[in-house]
Scaffold this motif. Structure first.
Motif, PDB file in Angstrom:
ATOM      1  N   GLN A  91     -25.984  24.366  54.943  1.00 20.51           N
ATOM      2  CA  GLN A  91     -25.390  23.603  53.838  1.00 20.51           C
ATOM      3  C   GLN A  91     -24.317  24.424  53.124  1.00 20.51           C
ATOM      4  O   GLN A  91     -24.417  24.719  51.934  1.00 20.51           O
ATOM      5  N   GLU A  93     -19.839  25.581  53.126  1.00 15.48           N
ATOM      6  CA  GLU A  93     -18.462  25.245  53.470  1.00 15.48           C
ATOM      7  C   GLU A  93     -17.586  26.447  53.117  1.00 15.48           C
ATOM      8  O   GLU A  93     -18.029  27.360  52.417  1.00 15.48           O
ATOM      9  N   LYS A  94     -16.352  26.432  53.607  1.00 14.20           N
ATOM     10  CA  LYS A  94     -15.452  27.538  53.287  1.00 14.20           C
ATOM     11  C   LYS A  94     -15.144  27.535  51.802  1.00 14.20           C
ATOM     12  O   LYS A  94     -14.824  26.508  51.221  1.00 14.20           O
ATOM     13  N   PRO A 100     -17.843  31.557  53.826  1.00 15.92           N
ATOM     14  CA  PRO A 100     -18.822  30.476  53.665  1.00 15.92           C
ATOM     15  C   PRO A 100     -19.600  30.613  52.347  1.00 15.92           C
ATOM     16  O   PRO A 100     -20.065  31.698  52.000  1.00 15.92           O
ATOM     17  N   ILE A 103     -22.543  24.539  49.498  1.00 13.42           N
ATOM     18  CA  ILE A 103     -21.850  23.323  49.054  1.00 13.42           C
ATOM     19  C   ILE A 103     -22.278  23.004  47.630  1.00 13.42           C
ATOM     20  O   ILE A 103     -21.453  22.691  46.775  1.00 13.42           O
TER      21      ILE A 103
END
Length: 177
Positions: A91, A93-94, A100, A103
């Motif tokens: 879970q 994102e960039k 990373p 989210i």
């Protein structure tokens, strides 16, 4: 060698690594990490998710979850870094600089004794650390100084001696392979 030149040299060595070299060293470092007293005593791991050629920490964090430990990873908000608990390491994102990040913005991790897994470009046997230049971990540890800390690195990142500055906070343990 000044910090800028040293950062460049270490980055070049990391970029020259093959995926197999990264995975092999990461597996060995995972074994050392999971066998460490710091890991065994920790109820919570404040880890990080690997970026580029960093040590592959996800299997270690996954094992921590399987071992019943809480796991949190950093998320940057401007020049501040907070750790967010994650039950599912996918879970993400960039985020900041393409690294990373979770989210979600919560739950915010709140264990003042969590073991902090420290990233960095170079280390020495005294625990001195040269980070990537953002100062996020030094600021975090300045605000929450009671965390035990451990760093994982490749053998070429381990130097005999690192010059440090007053704001640099050393890590308790450095493991390398």
């Amino acid at each position: 060698m000044d910090k800028q030149a040293l950062r460049k040299e270490i980055r070049e060595k990391k970029r020259a690594m093959t995926e197999q070299q990264i995975v092999s060293a990461s597996e060995r470092l995972g074994e050392l990490f999971l066998a460490s007293e710091a890991y065994k005593q920790a109820k919570t791991i404040y880890g990080y998710l690997p970026y580029n050629q960093e040590v592959r920490t996800v299997p270690m964090l996954q094992q921590a979850l399987l071992d019943g430990k809480k796991v949190a990873v950093p998320k940057c908000y401007g020049d501040e870094m907070r750790f967010i608990y994650l039950d599912d390491l996918s879970q993400v994102e960039k985020g900041y600089c393409g690294i990373p990040e979770p989210i979600a913005d919560e739950p915010i991790a709140d264990d003042p004794t969590a073991l902090v897994l420290m990233p960095g470009l170079a280390f020495d046997p005294q625990g001195h650390r040269m980070g990537y230049g953002g100062g996020f971990y030094d600021k975090f540890l300045e605000q929450e100084p009671n965390h035990p800390t451990i760093a994982l690195c490749y053998a070429f990142q381990m130097l005999d001696h690192l010059e440090t500055e007053a704001h640099d906070i050393p890590v308790d343990t450095v493991l390398w392979a």
